[in-house]
Design an enzyme around this catalytic site. Structure first.
Site, PDB file in Angstrom:
ATOM      1  CG  HIS B  74      32.952  76.095  26.259  1.00 15.87           C
ATOM      2  ND1 HIS B  74      33.830  76.475  27.245  1.00 15.87           N
ATOM      3  CD2 HIS B  74      31.950  75.424  26.883  1.00 15.87           C
ATOM      4  CE1 HIS B  74      33.378  76.051  28.415  1.00 15.87           C
ATOM      5  NE2 HIS B  74      32.235  75.403  28.232  1.00 15.87           N
ATOM      6  CG  ASP B 103      59.423  56.698  33.841  1.00 18.83           C
ATOM      7  OD1 ASP B 103      58.364  56.884  33.219  1.00 18.83           O
ATOM      8  OD2 ASP B 103      60.297  57.566  33.965  1.00 18.83           O
ATOM      9  CD1 TRP B 139      29.341  68.896  23.128  1.00 14.96           C
ATOM     10  CD2 TRP B 139      30.920  67.362  22.812  1.00 14.96           C
ATOM     11  NE1 TRP B 139      28.999  67.789  23.853  1.00 14.96           N
ATOM     12  CE2 TRP B 139      29.948  66.826  23.683  1.00 14.96           C
ATOM     13  CE3 TRP B 139      32.017  66.560  22.472  1.00 14.96           C
ATOM     14  CZ2 TRP B 139      30.046  65.537  24.207  1.00 14.96           C
ATOM     15  CZ3 TRP B 139      32.095  65.280  23.002  1.00 14.96           C
ATOM     16  CH2 TRP B 139      31.112  64.787  23.856  1.00 14.96           C
ATOM     17  CB  SER B 167      47.159  62.058  21.945  1.00 17.29           C
ATOM     18  OG  SER B 167      47.293  62.317  23.316  1.00 17.29           O
ATOM     19  CB  SER B 168      42.998  59.378  23.905  1.00 20.26           C
ATOM     20  OG  SER B 168      42.731  60.728  24.052  1.00 20.26           O
ATOM     21  CG  HIS B 251      27.121  56.984  27.703  1.00 24.31           C
ATOM     22  ND1 HIS B 251      26.470  58.102  28.141  1.00 24.31           N
ATOM     23  CD2 HIS B 251      27.282  56.211  28.795  1.00 24.31           C
ATOM     24  CE1 HIS B 251      26.228  58.002  29.424  1.00 24.31           C
ATOM     25  NE2 HIS B 251      26.702  56.871  29.852  1.00 24.31           N
ATOM     26  CD  GLU B 253      35.641  61.578  25.825  1.00 23.33           C
ATOM     27  OE1 GLU B 253      36.277  60.590  25.436  1.00 23.33           O
ATOM     28  OE2 GLU B 253      36.169  62.611  26.251  1.00 23.33           O
ATOM     29  CE1 TYR B 255      29.213  56.696  34.010  1.00 17.16           C
ATOM     30  CE2 TYR B 255      28.591  56.554  31.711  1.00 17.16           C
ATOM     31  CZ  TYR B 255      28.241  56.668  33.041  1.00 17.16           C
ATOM     32  OH  TYR B 255      26.937  56.776  33.394  1.00 17.16           O
ATOM     33  CB  SER B 266      38.292  56.367  46.279  1.00 12.61           C
ATOM     34  OG  SER B 266      37.094  56.326  45.567  1.00 12.61           O
ATOM     35  CG  HIS B 300      21.350  57.438  27.728  1.00 10.84           C
ATOM     36  ND1 HIS B 300      21.916  56.702  28.725  1.00 10.84           N
ATOM     37  CD2 HIS B 300      22.276  58.369  27.423  1.00 10.84           C
ATOM     38  CE1 HIS B 300      23.115  57.162  29.010  1.00 10.84           C
ATOM     39  NE2 HIS B 300      23.351  58.168  28.236  1.00 10.84           N
ATOM     40  CG  HIS B 301      23.704  60.684  24.815  1.00 15.51           C
ATOM     41  ND1 HIS B 301      24.145  61.722  25.604  1.00 15.51           N
ATOM     42  CD2 HIS B 301      24.300  59.574  25.300  1.00 15.51           C
ATOM     43  CE1 HIS B 301      24.980  61.262  26.509  1.00 15.51           C
ATOM     44  NE2 HIS B 301      25.089  59.957  26.362  1.00 15.51           N
ATOM     45  CB  THR B 326      26.468  55.838  40.200  1.00 15.46           C
ATOM     46  OG1 THR B 326      26.693  55.396  38.862  1.00 15.46           O
ATOM     47  CG2 THR B 326      27.100  57.195  40.388  1.00 15.46           C
ATOM     48  CE  LYS B 329      33.148  53.853  41.513  1.00 13.78           C
ATOM     49  NZ  LYS B 329      34.271  53.847  42.416  1.00 13.78           N
ATOM     50  NE  ARG B 448      23.087  71.512  24.573  1.00 13.36           N
ATOM     51  CZ  ARG B 448      23.724  70.322  24.481  1.00 13.36           C
ATOM     52  NH1 ARG B 448      23.036  69.200  24.432  1.00 13.36           N
ATOM     53  NH2 ARG B 448      25.024  70.261  24.461  1.00 13.36           N
TER      54      ARG B 448
END
Lengths: 292, 533, 70
Positions: B74, B103, B139, B167-168, B251, B253, B255, B266, B300-301, B326, B329, B448
């Site tokens: 998932h 294009d 994951w 691809s990315s 991390h 990722e 963002y 915006s 921090h993870h 943040t 924003k 979890r």
């Protein structure tokens, strides 16, 4: 800027062929890793498709370039594309250099009890944390790998120094080739290019010899984290030298065909930069693996 | 003369070949978006399985190993298959039209970036049918779960990740080249709309982070198959090293998934507030600061891994810093609406609820960023609630908002506003029923990735599961709204279906022509449509 | 000693990056910048290698292949 013609190419089959090729390659490889008999052949088939795609796709682009279809804007797009692709390669190597530094500076000393890891040495009797790590803490890994211990270290003054000299010389020769190209000395250009490719191939030959030597002395992929970082860093570097040498050969062929002028030779610049980059990665490897 | 030189003056090819050979940014964007939607349904089905198992305490429907496969797949499918491709799809549709280009810069590469994805997804999903089942280590695929104790299918998963990363990277390179090279000659960097800015910055995150992911899965591959010891302490390596390298990718990722969403919001808020965006340049600088900070906060993870205290402190303070840009924003968005004449069409509703719900997710993120508190929250449902608030009601909300906001422009037809409003309230209520109780579960200590739980957690789990089923169903209605708009929508009677919308994309005829801009827009036109006026 | 080597390595990386920027820019100017940066980087690399050999010869630095004292 006032006369800006956009260029938009027509539809193409090459990407889907590339996707099929690269997926076939990976599926074959994964099956090969699990001893499935058809894994190897399927992987070979995938590789063949990828090579076919590369020739076809790049051939199309070269033909269009020589045919004068492209304008300055397309040229700049290629420059941006190539530059950032190379940057992504830098980050790929950074991951492995990061692993090397982390193991050396942090995790191996911690295994020896540094920092707040007072009891770690109690886990493995007689383990000495030092870099290079010649003996692993345990004899058998978590997934059953039997570690190869007690290897002899490769002498920095042997093949590694020779290889560094070879690769640096190839950096010098490609700089001369670049100079010759910019000044329109075609014969000198071809001579320096041949020298660069020859030095690159020689480097690869010696690298294979060194692998044989190191393996014989007991330094293997299974020699714990030192062997892991050593082989993956030098291995991926060797792979990039191989790719670079192939690209240089293609460029040499295109020089013979007269595709480049002293002002307009982006393909050469891209490949030359790639070669310098591979050269610098080796210098970093040589210094961090063998010296500092 | 300013013309687009191309071989096919008469539009796309017919039939399936149009999609396989596509080099047109809108065709490829469409492919990306439908692919992302298909993966959203697959990933959503897996989530339904998870919530069905958790509806009641005790093992109900499946064994724990299969449950772990569901949570793992998932997460992977939603992150790499749904959210990221959807954002790239939107970038494909919008960026050329927003910067005044015909294009993307590298159309053939663009095709390849997309056509790698279905193959990668196929390999990834096929692991369910292999001996030993799909990857079941979460994951984040922490070693040694993913190296020494993983099923054989993990090698297929590794190659799928290689393909997705490839691809990315190609997609990001293309976006950088498009923004920096195909931009209308008269458009300066600080004239660019925020969606373009956020995607440009996201592209640099992708190019910096994805190769590191490729590196770490390669180390996993060699640890699994070739006897290396990167992540094995018995060989002198360190499983925590895996987490460091993984989160150096991981991390940025997160963002990568949220910055384009910031861009979308915006655009939508000013349109329906009938006011220019408040603080355009501070929005740009805030985005850039968030991107920079995202590279230096990864551990921090990992507060619970036993890092040295100095490292915990550093990562905690650096993480707190992210709240500053943040906050800039969020306050800018609020100031944009201040004293505006607001109307509440469906895209605005999605954007507004993004503002509330994403901020909730942001605050729970701050709580998790405090090292001593995180030791308590770590690996509980509080974390699950946190990242679903930022990813579902953040990224996914923005994707849905963008679809409804720009779809009328893309196809020249209007969607059914009444149905869209019903869909919004349905999804908005059910998603909160689904995820809000998970905060309580987490704070009460429910871990979890566990298929069973203690009895005191039953009520909130039951509520959460009911919310999940309702939220899952809402996507059928969303699919209907989109298809109905494309097929039967009433034609929009203006080039600007939202009269107050600004931006170069609205100056094109509706639906957008095959080659978006044949002649670059003029300076006056760019200034007229810019967000900073 | 290590610091000197690392500083030179960083300067090499910097000139390599500057060459990349030159290549990006293109045209006569960019091409010039690229060539000059690459020339700097190869000269420095060769110097670093020779310096390393000299330093080792003088005994200022020892390679990694000395086994750790047991």
């Amino acid at each position: 800027m006032s006369n800006q013609d956009y260029y938009v190419p027509h539809g193409t089959y090459w990407p889907i062929i590339g996707s099929i090729g690269i997926s076939t390659l990976f599926v074959g490889f994964a099956n090969l890793l699990h001893d499935v008999s058809w894994g190897g052949p399927v992987m070979g088939l995938g590789g063949t498709i990828v090579v076919f795609m590369l020739f076809g796709w790049l051939g199309t682009v070269v033909n269009e370039s020589v045919g004068g279809i492209y304008n300055k804007q397309v040229d700049r797009s290629f420059r941006w594309g190539m530059s950032w692709f190379i940057f992504s390669e830098v980050m790929f190597f950074a991951a492995f250099f990061g692993a090397l530094f982390y193991a050396r500076v942090l995790s191996v000393p911690w295994l020896g009890g540094a920092g707040n890891n007072l009891f770690t040495p109690e886990l493995w009797e007689g383990f000495k944390a030092a870099w290079p790590l010649v003996s692993t803490p345990g004899a058998i890994g978590q997934n059953g790998t039997e570690f190869s211990v007690g290897f002899e270290l490769v002498d920095a003054w042997g093949l590694p120094a020779l290889n560094t000299a070879l690769l640096l010389s190839s950096g010098v020769t490609i700089t001369y080739a670049h100079h010759a190209l910019r000044n329109g000395h075609r014969n000198a250009l071809i001579a320096w290019m041949v020298a660069t490719i020859a030095l690159g191939v020689l480097f690869l030959g010696f690298q294979i010899t060194e692998y044989g030597h190191a393996y014989h002395e007991g330094l293997r992929l299974t020699s714990g984290v030192y062997g892991s970082t050593f082989y993956l860093l030098t291995g991926f570097h060797g792979f990039h030298v191989t790719v670079g040498a192939i690209m240089l050969t293609v460029i040499l062929y295109r020089i013979q065909k007269g595709h480049f002028s002293s002002e307009n030779h982006f393909a050469f610049e891209g490949v030359a930069w790639y070669w310098h980059f591979v050269d610098v990665v080796w210098l970093g490897l040589f210094i961090f693996v063998y010296w500092l | 003369m300013n013309t687009a030189a191309h071989d096919d003056h008469h539009g796309p090819e017919k039939g399936l070949l149009r999609w396989i050979k596509a080099t047109n940014h809108k065709d490829i964007g469409t492919l990306y978006l439908w692919f992302a939607f298909a993966m959203l349904i697959v990933g959503g089905a897996l989530a339904m399985g998870i919530r069905a198992e958790l509806l009641h305490p005790g093992l109900q429907l499946m064994n724990p190993h299969f449950f772990n496969q569901l949570t793992t797949m998932h997460g992977l499918i939603m992150v790499f298959g749904a959210i990221m491709p959807a954002m790239v799809g939107l970038a494909n549709w919008l960026i050329p039209t927003m910067v005044g280009a015909p294009d993307m810069a590298l159309p053939r590469l663009n095709n390849w970036s997309f056509w790698v994805l279905p193959f990668a997804a196929l390999i990834l999903v096929s692991t369910f049918f292999m001996e030993g089942g799909a990857p079941a280590f979460g994951w984040t695929f922490y070693a040694p779960l993913s190296t020494a104790f993983a099923p054989d299918s993990t090698d297929f998963f590794i190659f799928a990740v290689h393909l997705l990363g490839f691809s990315s990277i190609m997609g990001a390179i293309n976006i950088i080249a498009t923004v920096l090279n195909m931009r209308a000659p008269e458009m300066r960097l600080m004239d660019m709309p925020l969606f373009v800015w956020t995607w440009l910055i996201t592209s640099f995150l992708l190019i910096g982070a994805m190769p590191v992911l490729a590196g770490v899965v390669t180390m996993m591959l060699t640890d699994r198959n070739f006897g290396t010891a990167f992540f094995d302490a018995t060989g002198g390596g360190d499983p925590v090293m895996f987490q460091h390298i993984f989160w150096f990718f991981g991390h940025p990722e997160v963002y990568i998934m949220i910055l384009p969403a910031f861009g979308i919001i915006s655009h939508i808020l000013p349109t329906f507030s009938r006011k220019p965006l408040f603080g355009y340049s501070s929005m740009v600088y805030a985005t850039a600061s968030i991107a920079f900070l995202s590279y230096i906060v990864w551990a921090h993870h990992m507060y619970a891994t036993g890092m040295p205290v100095a490292a915990e402190l550093y990562f905690m303070y650096a993480t707190m810093l992210i709240a500053v840009p943040t906050g800039v924003k969020v306050f800018n968005w609020v100031a944009t609406m201040w004293k505006g004449s607001l109307t509440f069409e469906a895209p605005m509703l999605w954007a507004l609820s993004f503002l509330f719900l994403f901020t909730i997710g942001g605050f729970s993120g701050l709580m998790l960023g405090i090292a001593p508190a995180d030791i308590q929250y770590h690996d509980t449902y509080f974390v699950v609630a946190h990242f679903h608030y930022v990813l579902v009601t953040g990224s996914l909300w923005a994707i849905i908002a963008a679809t409804l906001y720009w779809l009328p422009k893309w196809v020249g037809k209007m969607y059914n506003e009444k149905l869209a409003k019903i869909h919004f309230w349905w999804a908005m209520i059910s998603v909160n029923v689904l995820f809000f109780p998970q905060h309580f579960l987490g704070l009460a200590g429910m871990p979890r990735r566990i298929p069973d739980y203690a009895l005191q957690f039953s009520d909130f789990n039951w509520i959460s599961s009911i919310g999940a089923f309702a939220f899952g169903l809402s996507f059928i209605l969303f699919a209907y709204i989109v298809v109905d708009c494309i097929r039967n929508g009433s034609p929009t009677n203006s080039e600007r279906p939202w009269y107050s919308a600004k931006g170069l994309e609205w100056t094109l005829s509706s639906p957008i022509p095959y080659h978006s801009f044949n002649t670059p827009p003029s300076r006056a036109q760019i200034l007229e449509e810019s967000q900073h006026s | 000693m290590d610091i000197i080597i690392i500083v030179i390595l960083v300067v090499i990386l910097f000139s390599l990056g500057s060459a990349l920027i030159g290549m990006l820019r293109g045209g006569a100017k960019g091409s010039d910048k690229m060539f000059k940066s690459l020339r700097t980087r190869i000269s420095l690399s060769v110097f670093l290698f020779v310096f390393l050999m000299f330093a080792s010869f003088m005994g200022w630095i020892e390679p990694n292949n000395v086994l750790p004292t047991q």
